[in-house]
Design a protein around this motif. Structure first.
Motif, PDB file in Angstrom:
ATOM      1  N   ARG A 117      13.571  -5.013  -8.560  1.00  9.06           N
ATOM      2  CA  ARG A 117      12.326  -4.332  -7.936  1.00  9.06           C
ATOM      3  C   ARG A 117      12.878  -2.806  -7.634  1.00  9.06           C
ATOM      4  O   ARG A 117      13.852  -2.434  -7.684  1.00  9.06           O
ATOM      5  CB  ARG A 117      12.038  -4.857  -6.523  1.00  9.06           C
ATOM      6  N   ILE A 118      11.544  -2.126  -7.568  1.00  7.47           N
ATOM      7  CA  ILE A 118      11.585  -0.716  -7.044  1.00  7.47           C
ATOM      8  C   ILE A 118      10.926  -0.401  -5.842  1.00  7.47           C
ATOM      9  O   ILE A 118       9.750  -0.504  -6.081  1.00  7.47           O
ATOM     10  CB  ILE A 118      11.612   0.241  -8.242  1.00  7.47           C
ATOM     11  N   ASP A 119      11.512   0.137  -4.747  1.00  9.74           N
ATOM     12  CA  ASP A 119      10.639   0.424  -3.743  1.00  9.74           C
ATOM     13  C   ASP A 119      10.921   1.910  -3.245  1.00  9.74           C
ATOM     14  O   ASP A 119      12.175   2.364  -3.140  1.00  9.74           O
ATOM     15  CB  ASP A 119      11.224  -0.500  -2.326  1.00  9.74           C
ATOM     16  N   LEU A 120       9.786   2.670  -3.115  1.00  6.27           N
ATOM     17  CA  LEU A 120      10.021   4.131  -3.126  1.00  6.27           C
ATOM     18  C   LEU A 120       8.739   4.488  -2.008  1.00  6.27           C
ATOM     19  O   LEU A 120       7.899   3.815  -2.109  1.00  6.27           O
ATOM     20  CB  LEU A 120       9.726   4.852  -4.154  1.00  6.27           C
ATOM     21  N   TRP A 121       8.994   5.421  -1.070  1.00  3.78           N
ATOM     22  CA  TRP A 121       8.035   6.083  -0.168  1.00  3.78           C
ATOM     23  C   TRP A 121       8.495   7.432  -0.201  1.00  3.78           C
ATOM     24  O   TRP A 121       9.507   7.739  -0.284  1.00  3.78           O
ATOM     25  CB  TRP A 121       7.868   5.184   1.007  1.00  3.78           C
ATOM     26  N   THR A 122       7.401   8.245   0.294  1.00  5.39           N
ATOM     27  CA  THR A 122       7.740   9.554   0.511  1.00  5.39           C
ATOM     28  C   THR A 122       7.988   9.975   1.953  1.00  5.39           C
ATOM     29  O   THR A 122       7.653   9.046   2.730  1.00  5.39           O
ATOM     30  CB  THR A 122       6.382  10.481   0.253  1.00  5.39           C
ATOM     31  N   LYS A 123       8.409  11.104   2.122  1.00  7.09           N
ATOM     32  CA  LYS A 123       8.623  11.442   3.663  1.00  7.09           C
ATOM     33  C   LYS A 123       7.423  11.607   4.373  1.00  7.09           C
ATOM     34  O   LYS A 123       7.022  11.405   5.619  1.00  7.09           O
ATOM     35  CB  LYS A 123       8.943  12.815   3.681  1.00  7.09           C
ATOM     36  N   GLU A 124       6.024  11.748   3.622  1.00  2.42           N
ATOM     37  CA  GLU A 124       4.852  11.797   4.418  1.00  2.42           C
ATOM     38  C   GLU A 124       4.255  10.402   4.824  1.00  2.42           C
ATOM     39  O   GLU A 124       3.147  10.250   5.584  1.00  2.42           O
ATOM     40  CB  GLU A 124       3.658  12.353   3.536  1.00  2.42           C
ATOM     41  N   MET A 125       5.058   9.289   4.334  1.00  5.17           N
ATOM     42  CA  MET A 125       4.412   7.942   4.618  1.00  5.17           C
ATOM     43  C   MET A 125       4.891   7.640   6.225  1.00  5.17           C
ATOM     44  O   MET A 125       5.954   7.769   6.629  1.00  5.17           O
ATOM     45  CB  MET A 125       5.243   6.796   3.982  1.00  5.17           C
ATOM     46  N   MET A 126       3.890   7.489   6.835  1.00  5.50           N
ATOM     47  CA  MET A 126       3.906   7.290   8.278  1.00  5.50           C
ATOM     48  C   MET A 126       4.372   5.781   8.748  1.00  5.50           C
ATOM     49  O   MET A 126       3.853   4.951   7.837  1.00  5.50           O
ATOM     50  CB  MET A 126       2.796   7.613   9.177  1.00  5.50           C
ATOM     51  N   VAL A 127       4.762   5.570   9.789  1.00  8.04           N
ATOM     52  CA  VAL A 127       5.252   4.246  10.020  1.00  8.04           C
ATOM     53  C   VAL A 127       4.199   3.169  10.227  1.00  8.04           C
ATOM     54  O   VAL A 127       4.039   2.153   9.691  1.00  8.04           O
ATOM     55  CB  VAL A 127       5.888   4.144  11.548  1.00  8.04           C
ATOM     56  N   ASP A 128       2.979   3.498  10.902  1.00  5.50           N
ATOM     57  CA  ASP A 128       1.615   2.821  10.918  1.00  5.50           C
ATOM     58  C   ASP A 128       1.269   2.497   9.555  1.00  5.50           C
ATOM     59  O   ASP A 128       0.802   1.306   9.197  1.00  5.50           O
ATOM     60  CB  ASP A 128       0.711   3.435  11.693  1.00  5.50           C
ATOM     61  N   LYS A 159      -0.136 -11.864   9.209  1.00  4.77           N
ATOM     62  CA  LYS A 159      -0.866 -11.601  10.200  1.00  4.77           C
ATOM     63  C   LYS A 159       0.002 -11.160  11.527  1.00  4.77           C
ATOM     64  O   LYS A 159      -0.224 -10.394  12.451  1.00  4.77           O
ATOM     65  CB  LYS A 159      -1.977 -12.613  10.468  1.00  4.77           C
ATOM     66  N   ASP A 160       1.097 -12.012  11.672  1.00  8.44           N
ATOM     67  CA  ASP A 160       2.019 -12.088  12.744  1.00  8.44           C
ATOM     68  C   ASP A 160       2.793 -10.746  12.579  1.00  8.44           C
ATOM     69  O   ASP A 160       3.094 -10.197  13.671  1.00  8.44           O
ATOM     70  CB  ASP A 160       3.073 -13.209  12.789  1.00  8.44           C
ATOM     71  N   PHE A 161       3.113 -10.301  11.364  1.00  7.85           N
ATOM     72  CA  PHE A 161       3.751  -9.157  10.984  1.00  7.85           C
ATOM     73  C   PHE A 161       3.042  -7.943  11.379  1.00  7.85           C
ATOM     74  O   PHE A 161       3.473  -6.938  12.244  1.00  7.85           O
ATOM     75  CB  PHE A 161       4.237  -9.096   9.674  1.00  7.85           C
ATOM     76  N   PHE A 212       2.570  -2.984   3.826  1.00 12.73           N
ATOM     77  CA  PHE A 212       3.254  -4.378   3.826  1.00 12.73           C
ATOM     78  C   PHE A 212       2.285  -5.533   4.317  1.00 12.73           C
ATOM     79  O   PHE A 212       2.313  -6.301   3.369  1.00 12.73           O
ATOM     80  CB  PHE A 212       4.528  -4.301   4.992  1.00 12.73           C
ATOM     81  N   TYR A 213       1.536  -5.226   5.131  1.00  9.10           N
ATOM     82  CA  TYR A 213       0.425  -6.410   5.525  1.00  9.10           C
ATOM     83  C   TYR A 213      -0.521  -6.664   4.021  1.00  9.10           C
ATOM     84  O   TYR A 213      -0.748  -7.620   3.741  1.00  9.10           O
ATOM     85  CB  TYR A 213      -0.364  -5.784   6.781  1.00  9.10           C
ATOM     86  N   GLN A 214      -0.857  -5.679   3.651  1.00 12.29           N
ATOM     87  CA  GLN A 214      -1.785  -5.672   2.526  1.00 12.29           C
ATOM     88  C   GLN A 214      -1.053  -6.099   1.279  1.00 12.29           C
ATOM     89  O   GLN A 214      -1.881  -6.823   0.559  1.00 12.29           O
ATOM     90  CB  GLN A 214      -2.616  -4.516   2.225  1.00 12.29           C
ATOM     91  N   THR A 215       0.219  -5.776   1.327  1.00 10.26           N
ATOM     92  CA  THR A 215       0.986  -6.364   0.151  1.00 10.26           C
ATOM     93  C   THR A 215       1.198  -7.749   0.190  1.00 10.26           C
ATOM     94  O   THR A 215       1.003  -8.514  -0.761  1.00 10.26           O
ATOM     95  CB  THR A 215       2.227  -5.325   0.014  1.00 10.26           C
ATOM     96  N   LEU A 216       1.526  -8.378   1.547  1.00 10.74           N
ATOM     97  CA  LEU A 216       2.102  -9.549   1.571  1.00 10.74           C
ATOM     98  C   LEU A 216       0.469 -10.698   1.460  1.00 10.74           C
ATOM     99  O   LEU A 216       0.592 -11.675   0.886  1.00 10.74           O
ATOM    100  CB  LEU A 216       2.606  -9.704   3.231  1.00 10.74           C
ATOM    101  N   ILE A 217      -0.621  -9.935   2.141  1.00 11.25           N
ATOM    102  CA  ILE A 217      -1.887 -10.740   1.542  1.00 11.25           C
ATOM    103  C   ILE A 217      -2.142 -10.914   0.287  1.00 11.25           C
ATOM    104  O   ILE A 217      -2.568 -11.860  -0.473  1.00 11.25           O
ATOM    105  CB  ILE A 217      -3.052 -10.175   2.364  1.00 11.25           C
ATOM    106  N   LYS A 248       1.848   7.482  -1.575  1.00 12.06           N
ATOM    107  CA  LYS A 248       2.839   7.798  -0.559  1.00 12.06           C
ATOM    108  C   LYS A 248       3.908   6.767  -0.808  1.00 12.06           C
ATOM    109  O   LYS A 248       5.071   6.909  -0.190  1.00 12.06           O
ATOM    110  CB  LYS A 248       2.413   7.649   0.829  1.00 12.06           C
ATOM    111  N   ALA A 249       3.418   5.452  -1.218  1.00  7.61           N
ATOM    112  CA  ALA A 249       4.534   4.722  -1.179  1.00  7.61           C
ATOM    113  C   ALA A 249       4.005   3.658  -2.545  1.00  7.61           C
ATOM    114  O   ALA A 249       3.121   3.411  -3.031  1.00  7.61           O
ATOM    115  CB  ALA A 249       4.535   3.828  -0.119  1.00  7.61           C
ATOM    116  N   MET A 250       5.239   2.726  -2.878  1.00  7.84           N
ATOM    117  CA  MET A 250       5.163   1.936  -4.082  1.00  7.84           C
ATOM    118  C   MET A 250       6.157   0.690  -3.738  1.00  7.84           C
ATOM    119  O   MET A 250       7.265   1.140  -3.381  1.00  7.84           O
ATOM    120  CB  MET A 250       5.224   2.646  -5.506  1.00  7.84           C
ATOM    121  N   ILE A 251       5.752  -0.417  -4.642  1.00 12.97           N
ATOM    122  CA  ILE A 251       6.549  -1.405  -4.576  1.00 12.97           C
ATOM    123  C   ILE A 251       6.422  -2.042  -5.929  1.00 12.97           C
ATOM    124  O   ILE A 251       5.240  -2.486  -6.366  1.00 12.97           O
ATOM    125  CB  ILE A 251       6.385  -2.598  -3.420  1.00 12.97           C
ATOM    126  N   LEU A 252       7.172  -2.053  -6.769  1.00 14.88           N
ATOM    127  CA  LEU A 252       6.968  -2.687  -8.088  1.00 14.88           C
ATOM    128  C   LEU A 252       8.283  -3.707  -8.401  1.00 14.88           C
ATOM    129  O   LEU A 252       9.384  -3.424  -7.919  1.00 14.88           O
ATOM    130  CB  LEU A 252       7.384  -1.632  -9.072  1.00 14.88           C
TER     131      LEU A 252
END
Length: 112
Positions: free
Chosen positions: A53-64, A99-101, A70-75, A37-41
């Motif tokens: 970088r290339i940041d893409l996400w589909t319409k189906e990507m929910m805010v949660d 974690k704060d984010f 983003f949390y998992q990517t930062l970790i 549903k999303a990617m960060i390259l």
């Protein structure tokens, strides 16, 4: 020398918004095409000293889901930074921010 090829396909709607993201890698154990549903390259241009970088996400990507992504990517970035530099103090700072984010993103979701 072994070589691996990674292919990313993005299907766009008429407004050029990503509708579907799929990818595969020749050296992956997954035989089928993977969907996302999303990617960060990101790439580092050493000559220009800048990130591309290339940041893409589909319409189906929910805010949660975006918050989780983003949390998992930062970790993951923190773990990569540790392996590359060994600078544990900065790694812990990245993880603390992540974690704060994450907590703030959950709080905002509950309010809306």
């Amino acid at each position: 020398m072994e070589q691996s090829k990674i292919t990313i396909d993005v299907t766009l709607d008429p407004e050029k918004i990503p509708q579907q993201i799929s990818w595969n890698a020749s050296s992956s154990s997954a035989k089928d095409i993977q969907h996302a549903k999303a990617m960060i390259l990101a790439f580092w241009d050493g000559q220009e000293k800048s990130a591309l970088r290339i940041d893409l996400w589909t319409k189906e990507m929910m805010v949660d889901e975006m918050g989780d992504f983003f949390y998992q990517t930062l970790i993951t970035m923190a773990d990569t930074y540790r392996r590359a530099t060994g600078q544990t103090e900065l790694v812990e700072a990245i993880k603390l921010f992540a974690k704060d984010f994450y907590n703030k993103s959950r709080e905002l979701l509950e309010k809306s």
